[in-house]
Design a protein around this motif. Structure first.
Motif, short mmCIF file in Angstrom:
data_model
loop_
_atom_site.label_atom_id
_atom_site.label_comp_id
_atom_site.label_asym_id
_atom_site.label_seq_id
_atom_site.Cartn_x
_atom_site.Cartn_y
_atom_site.Cartn_z
N MET A 42 0.81 -1.20 0.00
CA MET A 42 0.00 0.00 0.00
C MET A 42 0.86 1.27 0.00
N PHE A 43 1.90 1.27 0.83
CA PHE A 43 2.73 2.47 0.94
C PHE A 43 3.54 2.72 -0.33
N VAL A 44 4.11 1.67 -0.89
CA VAL A 44 4.89 1.84 -2.13
C VAL A 44 3.99 2.33 -3.26
N ALA A 45 2.79 1.77 -3.35
CA ALA A 45 1.86 2.20 -4.39
C ALA A 45 1.48 3.67 -4.22
N SER A 46 1.27 4.10 -2.98
CA SER A 46 0.94 5.51 -2.73
C SER A 46 2.06 6.43 -3.19
N ILE A 47 3.30 6.03 -2.91
CA ILE A 47 4.46 6.83 -3.32
C ILE A 47 4.53 6.92 -4.85
N PHE A 48 4.28 5.82 -5.53
CA PHE A 48 4.30 5.82 -6.99
C PHE A 48 3.28 6.79 -7.57
N LEU A 49 2.11 6.84 -6.93
CA LEU A 49 1.01 7.62 -7.49
C LEU A 49 1.20 9.13 -7.33
N PHE A 237 3.18 -2.84 -10.68
CA PHE A 237 2.45 -3.69 -11.63
C PHE A 237 1.17 -4.31 -11.07
N PRO A 238 1.25 -5.17 -10.01
CA PRO A 238 0.01 -5.78 -9.53
C PRO A 238 -0.75 -4.89 -8.54
N THR A 239 -0.32 -3.65 -8.39
CA THR A 239 -0.99 -2.75 -7.45
C THR A 239 -1.49 -1.50 -8.15
N VAL A 240 -0.60 -0.55 -8.47
CA VAL A 240 -1.03 0.70 -9.09
C VAL A 240 -1.73 0.44 -10.42
N LEU A 241 -1.07 -0.26 -11.34
CA LEU A 241 -1.65 -0.49 -12.66
C LEU A 241 -2.88 -1.37 -12.58
#
Length: 318
Positions: A42-49, A237-241
């Motif tokens: 969750m945290f890594v995906a938030s940073i990417f976004l 890949f399996p989170t943000v996208l």
């Protein structure tokens, strides 16, 4: 056409979700617990976004008004924020937490089967909340889907490690939480853009999961080489996208009761990746299960009314 495109996007999101197990297993081998992996995701995906939303906001504003507004896609109405928070808390955080708790009590295979009850909840809640009909088509698809997911996960050999009311209850709850992801996401995308919903959902989900596990304390102590590349790929890949495709698909006016069945394509992808990467056994039971899941998706995504009209037109033309 728009609805069909929406189903294709959900299918693409489910395809990417199938890779979650590969990344989770790899990060687990690097020393993280299952709950820590979920929080990290969750945290890594938030940073990417953050940079993605900033860039998209600037581009859209410069195209429309000749000015730049970097925070444009971070703006969200109170209603949108409310539904996005529900997506994060129930559809993301509690879905993961209940699933992992269930695994601790009754094992992975049984927990995975109980999580496959999500389409059942989808049909019931779709009827209650959105007035969607419970048709023979949906019932047949559901039967195929539940049987297919069970066989694809277990290969026909369901190993129940112990009978635990807590484990069974948490497993069923994980299925319900997975269904609520669809219900709340459909509502959220009415008030905000799909990527905005995804961002605030990840923030809310990550905040809640951090109460159960804090991966950063362990990461600060040192991790194996390649960890950061794996974590980055896991967040992207399996989170943000995956969630972007899923949310965008839901915004195309799909029936909430149909989407959980389409999303079980994740199970097919996970089985194939398990065989290809980890050399997991693939017997006749799993093959039949995969075929049943694909059949259920085909049945659910078919527009029976349109097919009936086409058939009648052909009969009349003859």
């Amino acid at each position: 056409m728009q609805v069909r495109f929406g189903y294709c996007l959900v299918l693409l999101g489910a395809l990417l979700w199938g890779g979650v197990g590969v990344f989770s297993r790899t990060l687990g081998q690097m020393g993280l617990t299952a709950m820590e992996v979920a929080a990290l995701r969750m945290f890594v995906a938030s940073i990417f976004l953050v940079p993605i939303l900033l860039a998209m906001g600037a581009i859209r504003d410069s195209e429309r008004a000749g000015r730049r507004g970097f925070l444009r896609l971070f703006r969200i109405s109170p209603q949108g924020l409310f539904w996005s928070a529900l997506v994060g808390v129930f559809g993301l955080a509690l879905s993961s937490a209940t699933y992992y708790i269930s695994i601790e009590h009754i094992g992975m295979s049984t927990s995975s089967v109980l999580m496959c009850t999500s389409p059942m909840f989808g049909i019931v809640l779709g009827r209650i909340l959105y007035g969607e009909g419970i048709t023979n088509q949906k019932i047949v698809s559901l039967v195929f889907n539940v049987a297919g997911c069970t066989l694809a996960v277990t290969g026909g050999a369901l190993e129940i490690e112990s009978i635990s009311p807590i484990g069974v209850g948490m497993g069923v709850c994980s299925g319900l939480m997975g269904c609520l992801l669809t219900i709340f996401s459909k509502a959220a995308t009415r008030y905000a853009r799909p990527l905005t919903v995804v961002f605030y959902g990840f923030v809310a989900g990550g905040a809640l999961l951090s109460a159960f596990a804090n991966p950063f304390a362990k990461i600060a102590g040192g991790m194996p080489s390649g960890f950061y590349w794996v974590a980055a790929a896991f967040g992207l890949f399996p989170t943000v996208l995956a969630y972007f495709f899923y949310m965008t698909g839901l915004s195309k006016g799909l029936e909430a009761s149909k989407v959980p069945v389409i999303a079980t394509f994740e199970t097919v992808t996970a089985v194939i990746l398990g065989v290809a990467i980890f050399r997991e056994p693939f017997g006749m039971g799993k093959l039949i299960g995969v075929c049943l899941v694909l059949a259920s998706i085909g049945i659910m995504s078919t527009d029976v009314a349109a097919q009936r009209r086409k058939l009648l037109e052909r009969v009349r033309s003859v």
